[in-house]
Design a protein around this motif. Structure first.
Motif, PDB file in Angstrom:
ATOM      1  N   VAL A 172      24.899 -49.584   8.375  1.00 19.92           N
ATOM      2  CA  VAL A 172      25.060 -50.903   7.765  1.00 19.92           C
ATOM      3  C   VAL A 172      25.994 -50.736   6.569  1.00 19.92           C
ATOM      4  CG1 VAL A 172      23.888 -52.820   6.632  1.00 19.92           C
ATOM      5  CG2 VAL A 172      22.743 -51.587   8.480  1.00 19.92           C
ATOM      6  N   ARG A 173      27.081 -51.469   6.581  1.00 21.37           N
ATOM      7  CA  ARG A 173      28.058 -51.429   5.496  1.00 21.37           C
ATOM      8  C   ARG A 173      28.301 -52.853   5.009  1.00 21.37           C
ATOM      9  NH1 ARG A 173      26.703 -46.888   5.409  1.00 21.37           N
ATOM     10  NH2 ARG A 173      27.870 -45.120   6.187  1.00 21.37           N
ATOM     11  N   LYS A 174      28.381 -53.029   3.705  1.00 22.92           N
ATOM     12  CA  LYS A 174      28.471 -54.378   3.128  1.00 22.92           C
ATOM     13  C   LYS A 174      29.892 -54.862   2.883  1.00 22.92           C
ATOM     14  CE  LYS A 174      24.170 -55.138   3.102  1.00 22.92           C
ATOM     15  NZ  LYS A 174      23.622 -56.037   4.078  1.00 22.92           N
ATOM     16  N   ALA A 175      30.845 -53.971   2.681  1.00 20.22           N
ATOM     17  CA  ALA A 175      32.203 -54.427   2.391  1.00 20.22           C
ATOM     18  C   ALA A 175      33.213 -53.492   3.043  1.00 20.22           C
ATOM     19  CB  ALA A 175      32.432 -54.485   0.885  1.00 20.22           C
ATOM     20  N   VAL A 176      33.590 -53.812   4.272  1.00 16.43           N
ATOM     21  CA  VAL A 176      34.582 -53.020   4.983  1.00 16.43           C
ATOM     22  C   VAL A 176      35.720 -53.936   5.421  1.00 16.43           C
ATOM     23  CG1 VAL A 176      32.928 -51.301   5.808  1.00 16.43           C
ATOM     24  CG2 VAL A 176      33.388 -53.305   7.190  1.00 16.43           C
ATOM     25  N   ASP A 177      36.838 -53.329   5.798  1.00 19.36           N
ATOM     26  CA  ASP A 177      37.962 -54.066   6.361  1.00 19.36           C
ATOM     27  C   ASP A 177      37.911 -53.911   7.873  1.00 19.36           C
ATOM     28  OD1 ASP A 177      38.787 -54.610   3.789  1.00 19.36           O
ATOM     29  OD2 ASP A 177      40.173 -52.927   3.720  1.00 19.36           O
ATOM     30  N   VAL A 178      38.157 -54.988   8.593  1.00 16.36           N
ATOM     31  CA  VAL A 178      38.095 -54.979  10.052  1.00 16.36           C
ATOM     32  C   VAL A 178      39.418 -55.503  10.598  1.00 16.36           C
ATOM     33  CG1 VAL A 178      36.900 -55.905  12.057  1.00 16.36           C
ATOM     34  CG2 VAL A 178      35.611 -55.348  10.018  1.00 16.36           C
ATOM     35  N   ILE A 179      39.977 -54.780  11.585  1.00 10.18           N
ATOM     36  CA  ILE A 179      41.221 -55.181  12.229  1.00 10.18           C
ATOM     37  C   ILE A 179      40.959 -55.363  13.721  1.00 10.18           C
ATOM     38  CG2 ILE A 179      43.602 -54.539  12.739  1.00 10.18           C
ATOM     39  CD1 ILE A 179      43.498 -52.738  10.251  1.00 10.18           C
ATOM     40  N   HIS A 180      41.366 -56.503  14.266  1.00 13.46           N
ATOM     41  CA  HIS A 180      41.234 -56.778  15.699  1.00 13.46           C
ATOM     42  C   HIS A 180      42.412 -56.109  16.400  1.00 13.46           C
ATOM     43  CE1 HIS A 180      40.895 -60.003  19.064  1.00 13.46           C
ATOM     44  NE2 HIS A 180      40.165 -58.945  19.345  1.00 13.46           N
ATOM     45  N   VAL A 181      42.172 -54.975  17.074  1.00 16.21           N
ATOM     46  CA  VAL A 181      43.272 -54.175  17.605  1.00 16.21           C
ATOM     47  C   VAL A 181      43.618 -54.471  19.052  1.00 16.21           C
ATOM     48  CG1 VAL A 181      43.060 -52.294  15.968  1.00 16.21           C
ATOM     49  CG2 VAL A 181      41.716 -52.236  18.039  1.00 16.21           C
ATOM     50  N   SER A 182      42.655 -54.789  19.896  1.00 15.80           N
ATOM     51  CA  SER A 182      42.937 -55.086  21.297  1.00 15.80           C
ATOM     52  C   SER A 182      41.774 -55.878  21.885  1.00 15.80           C
ATOM     53  CB  SER A 182      43.176 -53.804  22.096  1.00 15.80           C
ATOM     54  OG  SER A 182      41.997 -53.039  22.172  1.00 15.80           O
TER      55      SER A 182
ATOM     56  N   PHE B 271      36.764 -48.035   6.273  1.00 11.08           N
ATOM     57  CA  PHE B 271      35.847 -47.881   5.149  1.00 11.08           C
ATOM     58  C   PHE B 271      36.635 -47.722   3.860  1.00 11.08           C
ATOM     59  CE2 PHE B 271      33.709 -46.412   8.950  1.00 11.08           C
ATOM     60  CZ  PHE B 271      32.568 -47.185   8.910  1.00 11.08           C
ATOM     61  N   PRO B 272      36.119 -48.229   2.741  1.00 15.37           N
ATOM     62  CA  PRO B 272      36.903 -48.265   1.503  1.00 15.37           C
ATOM     63  C   PRO B 272      37.193 -46.908   0.873  1.00 15.37           C
ATOM     64  CG  PRO B 272      34.703 -49.110   1.120  1.00 15.37           C
ATOM     65  CD  PRO B 272      34.838 -48.890   2.594  1.00 15.37           C
ATOM     66  N   LEU B 273      36.343 -45.917   1.061  1.00 16.46           N
ATOM     67  CA  LEU B 273      36.567 -44.661   0.352  1.00 16.46           C
ATOM     68  C   LEU B 273      37.071 -43.561   1.280  1.00 16.46           C
ATOM     69  CD1 LEU B 273      33.530 -44.766  -2.091  1.00 16.46           C
ATOM     70  CD2 LEU B 273      35.903 -45.326  -2.536  1.00 16.46           C
ATOM     71  N   THR B 274      36.230 -42.637   1.668  1.00 15.50           N
ATOM     72  CA  THR B 274      36.715 -41.424   2.301  1.00 15.50           C
ATOM     73  C   THR B 274      36.483 -41.319   3.801  1.00 15.50           C
ATOM     74  OG1 THR B 274      34.624 -40.325   1.833  1.00 15.50           O
ATOM     75  CG2 THR B 274      36.367 -40.102   0.201  1.00 15.50           C
ATOM     76  N   LYS B 275      35.593 -42.095   4.356  1.00 12.72           N
ATOM     77  CA  LYS B 275      35.254 -41.942   5.763  1.00 12.72           C
ATOM     78  C   LYS B 275      36.408 -42.373   6.667  1.00 12.72           C
ATOM     79  CE  LYS B 275      31.792 -42.710   9.063  1.00 12.72           C
ATOM     80  NZ  LYS B 275      30.540 -42.941   9.495  1.00 12.72           N
ATOM     81  N   THR B 276      36.553 -41.675   7.791  1.00 12.26           N
ATOM     82  CA  THR B 276      37.615 -42.018   8.732  1.00 12.26           C
ATOM     83  C   THR B 276      37.307 -43.344   9.433  1.00 12.26           C
ATOM     84  OG1 THR B 276      36.522 -40.738  10.465  1.00 12.26           O
ATOM     85  CG2 THR B 276      38.188 -39.604   9.147  1.00 12.26           C
ATOM     86  N   PRO B 277      38.327 -44.073   9.856  1.00  9.55           N
ATOM     87  CA  PRO B 277      38.116 -45.354  10.539  1.00  9.55           C
ATOM     88  C   PRO B 277      37.349 -45.175  11.852  1.00  9.55           C
ATOM     89  CG  PRO B 277      40.406 -45.082   9.922  1.00  9.55           C
ATOM     90  CD  PRO B 277      39.735 -43.782   9.656  1.00  9.55           C
ATOM     91  N   VAL B 278      36.662 -46.231  12.272  1.00  7.57           N
ATOM     92  CA  VAL B 278      35.865 -46.206  13.492  1.00  7.57           C
ATOM     93  C   VAL B 278      36.363 -47.308  14.425  1.00  7.57           C
ATOM     94  CG1 VAL B 278      33.547 -46.527  14.437  1.00  7.57           C
ATOM     95  CG2 VAL B 278      33.838 -45.337  12.284  1.00  7.57           C
ATOM     96  N   LEU B 279      36.622 -46.954  15.679  1.00 12.17           N
ATOM     97  CA  LEU B 279      37.003 -47.913  16.695  1.00 12.17           C
ATOM     98  C   LEU B 279      35.745 -48.315  17.453  1.00 12.17           C
ATOM     99  CD1 LEU B 279      39.406 -49.318  18.123  1.00 12.17           C
ATOM    100  CD2 LEU B 279      39.389 -47.413  19.725  1.00 12.17           C
ATOM    101  N   LYS B 280      35.420 -49.608  17.445  1.00  8.73           N
ATOM    102  CA  LYS B 280      34.190 -50.084  18.088  1.00  8.73           C
ATOM    103  C   LYS B 280      34.517 -51.174  19.099  1.00  8.73           C
ATOM    104  CE  LYS B 280      30.647 -48.907  17.266  1.00  8.73           C
ATOM    105  NZ  LYS B 280      29.918 -47.772  17.845  1.00  8.73           N
ATOM    106  N   SER B 281      33.648 -51.305  20.077  1.00 12.03           N
ATOM    107  CA  SER B 281      33.768 -52.335  21.097  1.00 12.03           C
ATOM    108  C   SER B 281      32.935 -53.548  20.687  1.00 12.03           C
ATOM    109  CB  SER B 281      33.279 -51.796  22.435  1.00 12.03           C
ATOM    110  OG  SER B 281      33.227 -52.823  23.384  1.00 12.03           O
ATOM    111  N   LEU B 282      33.463 -54.726  20.910  1.00  9.61           N
ATOM    112  CA  LEU B 282      32.728 -55.951  20.585  1.00  9.61           C
ATOM    113  C   LEU B 282      31.666 -56.274  21.625  1.00  9.61           C
ATOM    114  CD1 LEU B 282      35.657 -58.194  19.372  1.00  9.61           C
ATOM    115  CD2 LEU B 282      33.934 -57.073  17.980  1.00  9.61           C
ATOM    116  N   THR B 283      31.667 -55.574  22.752  1.00 11.18           N
ATOM    117  CA  THR B 283      30.674 -55.805  23.793  1.00 11.18           C
ATOM    118  C   THR B 283      29.515 -54.820  23.688  1.00 11.18           C
ATOM    119  OG1 THR B 283      31.915 -54.415  25.323  1.00 11.18           O
ATOM    120  CG2 THR B 283      32.354 -56.783  25.384  1.00 11.18           C
TER     121      THR B 283
END
Length: 76
Positions: A26-36, A44-56
């Motif tokens: 659970v994260r309260k303030a992240v940036d989300v990009i609709h990629v495909s 994530f705002p600090l050090t963690k690597t980005p995560v690619l997730k499925s909307l389904t």
């Protein structure tokens, strides 16, 4: 709902799979990009690597600061 749309300050809840276990994140303030189609990149705002997730996925929630549900808007 165009690809490449980016939203900041999103509250995100999703499952992350590690070796032999899954953890609810659970994260309260992240940036989300609709990629495909049915895919988002969570930044994530600090050090963690980005995560690619499925909307389904069974367990994913993306809510903007003004209350919009991005999963409903961006799912095809």
């Amino acid at each position: 709902m165009a690809y490449g749309d980016s939203v900041s300050g999103v509250s995100a809840e999703f499952r992350e799979f590690r070796y032999k276990e899954s953890m609810l994140r659970v994260r309260k303030a992240v940036d989300v990009i609709h990629v495909s189609k049915n895919r988002v990149l969570i930044l994530f705002p600090l050090t963690k690597t980005p995560v690619l997730k499925s909307l389904t996925a069974k367990r994913i929630t993306l809510v903007t600061p003004d209350g919009r549900d991005l999963v409903k808007e961006w799912r095809e």
